[in-house]
Design a protein around this motif. Sequence first.
Motif, short mmCIF file in Angstrom:
data_model
loop_
_atom_site.label_atom_id
_atom_site.label_comp_id
_atom_site.label_asym_id
_atom_site.label_seq_id
_atom_site.Cartn_x
_atom_site.Cartn_y
_atom_site.Cartn_z
N PRO A 366 71.28 -20.78 19.79
CA PRO A 366 70.37 -21.95 18.71
C PRO A 366 71.03 -23.21 18.75
O PRO A 366 70.38 -24.11 18.65
N ILE A 367 72.27 -23.33 18.96
CA ILE A 367 72.59 -24.87 19.10
C ILE A 367 73.93 -24.78 20.24
O ILE A 367 74.40 -23.75 20.57
N ASP A 368 74.07 -26.06 20.61
CA ASP A 368 75.19 -26.41 21.62
C ASP A 368 76.74 -25.87 20.83
O ASP A 368 77.03 -26.61 19.88
N PRO A 369 77.55 -25.18 21.42
CA PRO A 369 78.70 -24.49 20.86
C PRO A 369 79.48 -26.03 20.76
O PRO A 369 80.43 -25.96 19.59
N ALA A 370 79.27 -26.87 21.48
CA ALA A 370 80.35 -27.91 21.55
C ALA A 370 79.96 -28.83 20.32
O ALA A 370 81.03 -29.49 19.97
N ASP A 371 78.91 -28.63 19.69
CA ASP A 371 78.60 -29.39 18.52
C ASP A 371 79.39 -29.08 17.29
O ASP A 371 79.73 -29.62 16.30
N VAL A 372 80.11 -28.02 17.40
CA VAL A 372 80.99 -27.27 16.35
C VAL A 372 82.25 -27.03 16.69
O VAL A 372 83.07 -26.23 16.29
#
Length: 567
Positions: A366-372
Amino acid sequence: MLNKGCKKYIPFSPVSLPDRTWPDKVITKAPVWCSVDLRDGNQALIDPMNLEEKLLFFKTLVEIGFKEIEIGFPSASETEYEICRALIERNLIPDDVTIQVLVQCRPHLIQKTFEAIDGAKNVIVHFYNSTSTLQRKVVFKTDMQGVIDIAVEGAKLVRELTEQEVARTGANIRYEYSPESFSGTEIDNAVLICEKVLETLGATPENKVILNLPNTVEMSTPNHHADQIEYFCRHLKHRDCAIISLHPHNDRGTGTAATELGILAGAERVEGTLFGNGERTGNADIMNVAMNMYSQGVDPGLDFSDLRRIREIYEKCTRMTVPPRYPYAGDLVFTAFSGSHQDAISKGVKYMQDTDSPFWEVPYLPIDPADVGRKYEPIIRINSQSGKGGAAFVMQQSFGYELPKAMHPEFGALVKHACDEAGRELQPQEIFDIFRREYLEIKYPYNLKSYKLYEENEAESDETVVHFEGNLRFRHEDHFISGRGNGPIDAFFKALRSVGITDYAFVSYSEHAVGEGADSKALSYIQLKNREGKTFFGVGMDGNISLASIKGIICAINRATGEKKKQ
């Protein structure tokens, strides 16, 4: 039996709100966030945080971006008083951060609370008393008027002491009132007591009071909670003088949903904790709600870009652990073991790379893992349930080896067999070790000990011909081989035929470089077919692209020969 015992529980009585409007709304902006980790979260710990742990946690909350932080219950104990004084006296509270202190509607506790906040610049004095039907009946043995009287007397004292403190120090002190156990209070009684408190505090549109509506015990489905919030907002006389705040708990496991629907129903503020730490099954997880907003393109106003570090500090200070499947923060939440999921993720990642899309479009993520702050390596992890492309994805992401698609089933089967034998997940290095053992280190039964390649022009046709000469060891003897062809691969095949190796036909070839600069090497993938029509891949690696291809051919033949011996 358990199902027979259910009749002793009284079902929740929902609010009648047939014209509810919240289902048609969407969340378009973040609420005001208030962390209650240092109070609600801390009181729920087996071993409460010590002073230095609280100070570290406070600093982390500030770094995340919280502007309102409930630091404790300073009238409850010396430890709680100490954290409040340490933050003030050490000047650890940024000017744009407001500390919040909690206190029951009891005069001596309110007095002690004001002593604790002396010298603070920005403070929310949060006072409360329980209003629920059950607690009035079982705990306080009083009627609703008795509960209202407690709240009003508390509000009078809080206002009086606030006016004195502001006159003396110029502090910015705001009010917050909670009808504790709002979720279990008759809705009209909840409205009434809050109206009385607003009037006693002198709330105005310019100086709003926070009315915090705690879902102290989660008693209903989230839609009924939203109905309570919308009903309250509609029927409160002085709605423009109040900031409606939520304080959801998670007894039914739907704290996040209750929070989101409560925002749709009119709440402007949310109290919660990181990772949902709190009494019983916990509080609403602010990280979870904020990241849900983020995944929908809404700026949550909080920074979780280094979520792994936040989690480490949380676990260090609380001695709690974040489960591996916990939303956004767990070790396995961006991981796929299923073959079909791995294939879709792999294709999604490639699509993003090929199209340079401004949008995140990767299936199952659902989101780019790099964002967290997560890396791509753990996205695909290999066990016996993994598909043919999973191992290839790991080889590409972790080691830069771009296996051709036709090779995926062959290599995937080797890795799956190793998983079955090990009875567990394989780590990337173990997958690479299988690759190295099966493709790069296989030297039997054919071993090229020396070789020479050279080119010459045919005088008659003016075409370039490649000559191969070499020493190939097999059957415990060295054999001189030679051949001519239109390229190194063709010349080598003809050289093999010169010593009777004629069972294989060339199918496909691909190559790429691994490493950078002077240390880079060519990696060649060769697919051959035997007389029975079965294909085998071989891999060759060398600084010379021609020799890498030749090594790949020998590797494929060795693997095919080894397979025949197994049969």
